[in-house]
Design an enzyme around this catalytic site. Sequence first.
Site, short mmCIF file in Angstrom:
data_model
loop_
_atom_site.label_atom_id
_atom_site.label_comp_id
_atom_site.label_asym_id
_atom_site.label_seq_id
_atom_site.Cartn_x
_atom_site.Cartn_y
_atom_site.Cartn_z
N HIS A 1 0.82 -1.22 0.00
CA HIS A 1 0.00 0.00 0.00
C HIS A 1 0.86 1.28 0.00
O HIS A 1 0.31 2.38 -0.19
CB HIS A 1 -0.92 0.03 1.21
N ASP B 1 -2.95 -10.23 -2.62
CA ASP B 1 -3.55 -9.80 -1.36
C ASP B 1 -5.03 -9.46 -1.61
O ASP B 1 -5.42 -9.05 -2.71
CB ASP B 1 -2.81 -8.55 -0.87
N HIS C 1 -6.59 -6.96 -0.56
CA HIS C 1 -6.70 -5.52 -0.79
C HIS C 1 -5.78 -5.10 -1.95
O HIS C 1 -4.65 -5.58 -2.05
CB HIS C 1 -6.32 -4.74 0.47
N ASP D 1 -4.86 -12.69 3.14
CA ASP D 1 -6.13 -12.26 3.73
C ASP D 1 -7.32 -12.55 2.82
O ASP D 1 -8.43 -12.07 3.06
CB ASP D 1 -6.10 -10.78 4.11
#
Length: 347
Positions: free
Chosen positions: A161, A197, A199, A287
């Site tokens: 991120h 991931d 996200h 995740d």
Amino acid sequence: MKVIYTEKQRLHHVRFEFLNGEATPCFEKPERADMVLNALNSHGGFTMVEPNSYGDAPMRWVHTDDYVDFLASCWDQWVEAFGDVHDASPYCFAPARHLRNRIPKDIEGRLGYYSFDMTAAITAGSWKAIVAATECALTGVDLIKQGEHAAFALCRPPGHHAAPDLMGGYCYANNAAIAAESFIRQGAKRVAVLDIDYHHGNGTQSIFYNRSDVLFASIHGDPDYDYPHYLGFADEEGEGEGLGFNLNLPLPLHTTDWSVYEPVLATALARIAEYKPDALVISLGMDTFADDPISYFKLMRTDYRNIGWMIGLLNIPTLFVFEGGYAVDDLGHNTVAVLDGFNKARV
């Protein structure tokens, strides 16, 4: 397969994050790496390696100098202003539509200037851990350049991120992007980054969005309805020289199981195979697991073995870089399943 890890990464331990309007014990914690290490040791077949030292110069390949300097000095400035009782965390932010690009002198203003959310506080040991995480990724690159077909950089804090001058989503320095850039600087003509991931890897996309020598592909939850919200849509395909080298594959939140995920993964891998990269970096977020406390996909452990096997069939030198995953009890076993599947594809 060699696994690169250092205990220095334990020095980063944020106490709280803000989730659903309240202070919550941070999901990104040192125990995440412990569970992965325990599972690797129990499974066998992995060799633990300490990272080499590189300092902060490689961070500056993909991050701005002022941002790296901020990360290095933030905690000392925070302690001088507020003491060491609480983690350094922003309280105000600079929206892009109002930004005049002036960096405040006050530490609270600087925290907000270099943050895009309230999940990336800085603690007394954060800077050393951030550097150590990048060094794990860089050591993985060097191992592959020295002849290893694959390596696993067990990095924390995670990195995907982190944008050129922004931290957020538990991320400070973009370990996967630094690794990709290291491959390029050591002679690779093309590098692919596959982010699996849950996200979207908004930071990695931002770093390489105008480049054609790094293909970025991401499979993630629909940003219309989940974090990081503002990037990760299918119509973001790159700009300038990078047009056509950014592939976002957002999926529905609550109905994505293996039957939905597998054909989309096949699409991403086909694009990577067509690109013919000299090296592949996997942002290995775990995740997507059905029991993850802050995500909504429904993948199971057997699915992770299939993911690793499908990646392995590409037969590309591959560096796995650890990202998210917060179902701590299952995290290590799921991670091993990916790596084991990858190894079995090579047999």
